[in-house]
Design a protein around this motif. Sequence first.
Motif, PDB file in Angstrom:
ATOM      1  N   GLU A 105      -7.477 -33.640  94.395  1.00  0.00           N
ATOM      2  CA  GLU A 105      -6.423 -34.558  94.803  1.00  0.00           C
ATOM      3  C   GLU A 105      -6.259 -35.709  93.816  1.00  0.00           C
ATOM      4  N   ASN A 106      -7.304 -35.953  93.038  1.00  0.00           N
ATOM      5  CA  ASN A 106      -7.229 -37.022  92.043  1.00  0.00           C
ATOM      6  C   ASN A 106      -6.680 -36.545  90.699  1.00  0.00           C
ATOM      7  N   MET A 107      -6.449 -35.242  90.581  1.00  0.00           N
ATOM      8  CA  MET A 107      -5.895 -34.714  89.329  1.00  0.00           C
ATOM      9  C   MET A 107      -4.441 -35.162  89.169  1.00  0.00           C
ATOM     10  N   PRO A 108      -4.084 -35.778  88.054  1.00  0.00           N
ATOM     11  CA  PRO A 108      -2.689 -36.196  87.855  1.00  0.00           C
ATOM     12  C   PRO A 108      -1.696 -35.042  87.966  1.00  0.00           C
ATOM     13  N   LEU A 109      -2.052 -33.862  87.457  1.00  0.00           N
ATOM     14  CA  LEU A 109      -1.158 -32.712  87.539  1.00  0.00           C
ATOM     15  C   LEU A 109      -0.932 -32.307  88.990  1.00  0.00           C
ATOM     16  N   TYR A 110      -2.001 -32.249  89.766  1.00  0.00           N
ATOM     17  CA  TYR A 110      -1.855 -31.906  91.177  1.00  0.00           C
ATOM     18  C   TYR A 110      -1.016 -32.950  91.898  1.00  0.00           C
ATOM     19  N   GLN A 111      -1.298 -34.223  91.637  1.00  0.00           N
ATOM     20  CA  GLN A 111      -0.550 -35.298  92.289  1.00  0.00           C
ATOM     21  C   GLN A 111       0.941 -35.191  91.990  1.00  0.00           C
TER      22      GLN A 111
END
Length: 228
Positions: A105-111
């Motif tokens: 959830e902290n991954m910029p891509l996922y966000q």
Amino acid sequence: MSENNQPFGNEEENEPEIWDEHRWEEFFRESDKRTEKYTYLFEKYMDHPDRDRIIFEEMGWTHLLEDFEEEQNEWMDDFDIDEYEEGEEWKQQTGYDPTDFESFENMPLYQKAFKFTMDAMDMADEHLIDIEDESVKEFARSLTVPPAKIAGGFGFGFEMDSLGGNIANCKRGLNAANRMLNALYEIGEKELLDRDIYLEFYARAKEVRDELAIYIVELRERFRRGIS
């Protein structure tokens, strides 16, 4: 693929076999076929009193029936629902822990992918909900897949024995992102959406697609160099 469908089995050397993304894709395709068949059977026999036995037989799992029934009976004998309460205690019993999801959830891509999905769903509900067009249906079908596959890939991890599964998951997300982008382009060409709204969401969808493609390239390079 080994005969027992175990991804890491290597009986000759007794060491884990490292699968690349293509072996994982083959495994996922076969898994998809089994899942589709199981889903069809479950829906067909949902209310049948002997549903589980029928499904096991249709799936060719007759050799598992005896073990399944024994385990089911043992579980029902041992399980006392009164011992459990809803909330954190129940989550711990099932192995669920919210902290498991913090990292992806902290991954910029996922966000970015997740935020786009949520905003696009709201936009579609407001502007496309009553439009019967295949491009709109395809857009809706593919919309939620990229962030789900990014998260699923992250769950495989970055060790060499599972990195191929991570890549294969992300490639599925990329394929969905391409379908989503193509569908959105058709929506714009057919003028089914206000031009300014279309341009905004197309630009954001393309950004998600492009960054996911770059992420896959980075994962492939990691696999090529054997980093774990």
